[in-house]
Design a protein around this motif. Sequence first.
Motif, PDB file in Angstrom:
ATOM      1  N   GLU A 546      51.667  -3.055  83.315  1.00  0.00           N
ATOM      2  CA  GLU A 546      51.302  -3.005  81.894  1.00  0.00           C
ATOM      3  C   GLU A 546      52.273  -3.859  81.077  1.00  0.00           C
ATOM      4  O   GLU A 546      53.485  -3.869  81.329  1.00  0.00           O
ATOM      5  N   GLN A 576      44.111  -8.774  82.454  1.00  0.00           N
ATOM      6  CA  GLN A 576      42.908  -8.004  82.168  1.00  0.00           C
ATOM      7  C   GLN A 576      43.224  -6.928  81.131  1.00  0.00           C
ATOM      8  O   GLN A 576      44.381  -6.598  80.883  1.00  0.00           O
ATOM      9  N   ASN A 577      42.171  -6.404  80.537  1.00  0.00           N
ATOM     10  CA  ASN A 577      42.374  -5.350  79.540  1.00  0.00           C
ATOM     11  C   ASN A 577      42.398  -3.992  80.220  1.00  0.00           C
ATOM     12  O   ASN A 577      42.350  -3.896  81.453  1.00  0.00           O
ATOM     13  N   ALA A 578      42.452  -2.917  79.398  1.00  0.00           N
ATOM     14  CA  ALA A 578      42.599  -1.567  79.955  1.00  0.00           C
ATOM     15  C   ALA A 578      41.418  -1.153  80.806  1.00  0.00           C
ATOM     16  O   ALA A 578      41.540  -0.284  81.687  1.00  0.00           O
ATOM     17  N   THR A 579      40.244  -1.764  80.598  1.00  0.00           N
ATOM     18  CA  THR A 579      39.056  -1.395  81.369  1.00  0.00           C
ATOM     19  C   THR A 579      38.858  -2.283  82.583  1.00  0.00           C
ATOM     20  O   THR A 579      37.870  -2.139  83.309  1.00  0.00           O
ATOM     21  N   GLY A 580      39.783  -3.225  82.792  1.00  0.00           N
ATOM     22  CA  GLY A 580      39.713  -4.080  83.967  1.00  0.00           C
ATOM     23  C   GLY A 580      38.999  -5.387  83.756  1.00  0.00           C
ATOM     24  O   GLY A 580      38.817  -6.157  84.706  1.00  0.00           O
ATOM     25  N   VAL A 581      38.593  -5.694  82.540  1.00  0.00           N
ATOM     26  CA  VAL A 581      37.903  -6.954  82.255  1.00  0.00           C
ATOM     27  C   VAL A 581      38.936  -8.065  82.168  1.00  0.00           C
ATOM     28  O   VAL A 581      39.919  -7.968  81.425  1.00  0.00           O
ATOM     29  N   GLN A 583      40.789 -11.263  81.045  1.00  0.00           N
ATOM     30  CA  GLN A 583      40.885 -11.926  79.747  1.00  0.00           C
ATOM     31  C   GLN A 583      41.084 -13.422  79.953  1.00  0.00           C
ATOM     32  O   GLN A 583      42.039 -13.856  80.609  1.00  0.00           O
ATOM     33  N   ASN A 600      47.215  -8.012  86.753  1.00  0.00           N
ATOM     34  CA  ASN A 600      46.769  -7.649  88.107  1.00  0.00           C
ATOM     35  C   ASN A 600      47.416  -8.623  89.085  1.00  0.00           C
ATOM     36  O   ASN A 600      47.135  -9.824  89.076  1.00  0.00           O
TER      37      ASN A 600
END
Length: 650
Positions: A546, A576-581, A583, A600
């Motif tokens: 994070e 990636q964002n908190a939902t795994g997408v 960026q 990641n």
Amino acid sequence: MSMRRMMPFTIVMLLLLQTLAMNIVVPAEAASGRGGTNDDFTVKSITLGNSSTAANQWVQSDGSVLDYVFVGETIEVTVVVQRFGASGIGDEAPVSIDIVHPIGFVMESFSFTTSPLTGGQSFNQAIQWTPTAAHSVLNTSTNDLSGGLIVQATVNFEDDDRNTNDQREKVVPVAVSADVMDDWTATAGPQFVSGKYPADGGDATAFGSWQTESGSSAAGSKHWRHSSPGSNYPSSAEATRLVQARYMTGNTCDTDVLDPGLTQTYQAYICRILFYSNDFVSSQFHLQAWGSMAAGDSVSMELWRGSGNINDPFESISWDISQGNPSAAPGQWTNLSWDPQVTWEQIPGLTNPEVFLGGSSYTFSVLFTSDSSVASEGFRIDDFVHFGVSRVTDYTLDVQCDNPLNGYTLAPNQMASLYCTVTNNGYAPATIRLQTNVTNDSWMAPFPIIRMDVEGSSNHGTNLIMPPLGAGKTVEFWANLTVPAGADVQQQNWNLWLTDASSASLGEKARFGMDLAVSEQFSVALTSSVPLVAATVGPDDFGLVEFRLQNTGNRDAAFNLATTFSENTGWLGLVQNATGVVQQNPITLTKGERVELMLNLSSPELANPGTVSFNLRATCPSCSTALFGTDVLVRNIEVPVLREVDITAV
């Protein structure tokens, strides 16, 4: 002369007059309307006393004469204000008179307005001043007097632009008390009385040998001697004292103390005058004397307490006046002065030499002792004066800081550091409140952007109580101000002030302000709360770290994020964002905006065991100037040892 011949002459004269007019310089004060000599007011003089009550005068070692006064005694102060110039129109001028302590604070103020004064006229104003604190120091080597409260007079005429002569000061030494040392009489005030005390302590047992004598006195009409006229002083005098005392009034000694032995001897209630050393920071005693003593005998200035045992230095502090080399010639008075603190500090085994006289209360006496051998006429004593500096409770502070002369210029998210020292100029410990703010209120709430820390204190913030600061002591403190991320270009003031935090509520003691400018800048902050070893990732595996990306500048910006590894063996980092997408670059943030993201980290199938470090770097290709701030996040990945065996049947 014809008209035609006059015309050239007239033209020439007009040109000459024009030239003269151009060379006439108008005085500055006339050009501005006011000011200059005609509006120049000055404080011409400050004098003490009048025909009925004059100031006391002290003769210095160089023959000069110095006015001095006594604490608690009213004296007239006359201030003379004069107007210069030749103005025929009268103008009034306001005048202030401040009594200023040498520490720097104003003790008392007076004011008046002059009558309308024309050029050359003067105005006299008398005020009644009663000093409330002693401030005088007698040099025991030269008998020169110094110290004093400052009488400061200032004239404030609005149109006066010549201000170097607007203020005048007169330093006035303020003594504690004095006595001309005449007869002991039935009056209420302090005077001197004779009594014989046991040398090893105890109450007075007899009148003693001190008596007054007329003629050739240093002060008043009489003086004291410890022998009868035409005779030598008595032998075995033990502790024969000339005690500073008074008759009891109102059936009480108030702040003084009853002397049972003197009371019994004189058949009248007698109070010994007490000198409270805790109320002073220094003190000197003065006498005039002439005469001599036989070997083994002495006359001393003495401060005594308790039983008055002259062999106990904690009960009797004394100084043999023979050490001051008084004249032995009759009538040749010699100034003698004693600083009891010097004697006190020489006591063997003293544990608190820095505390003035141990903070105890004493009675002043002239102590006569003699052995059983030969004697002489001894000394004549006169002209008692007590000088000292009162321990006032008010104080000033000396604050020294390292702030830039022209103030601070900072970009958003940058910190200004301030280091200061504070010195207590007073005579007693001070309790001080330290406060700070910035003129942009939004920076102070809900969480202030300033933090202060004080030496010796675990407290911090924007409003602190310092640990008690001793007299003459210095303490350090620090203040840090961080400009909020995304703060616009602006000009603010950073203020810091110190106030008295005691029950006396002595007000503000120091204040200063600093200019604070916020400049335009592109800046970024990459931060993470994870430890240095951010993740443990096995071969052909992944871990999440994070982190926070913030646009700390005051311009909108688009950031590219890229990850590099210490081993170029197939490691991969994706944002990636908190939902795994995932960026995609660039990530656009408005000024001050921040976003919580995850990195990641994917390892190759044949990742080597050990430590792999990575750098996550932010860049801004679209920024028109350099990118500042924390643009790199550095962490480590731990790759564990993995042992794996595949067994295949044949």
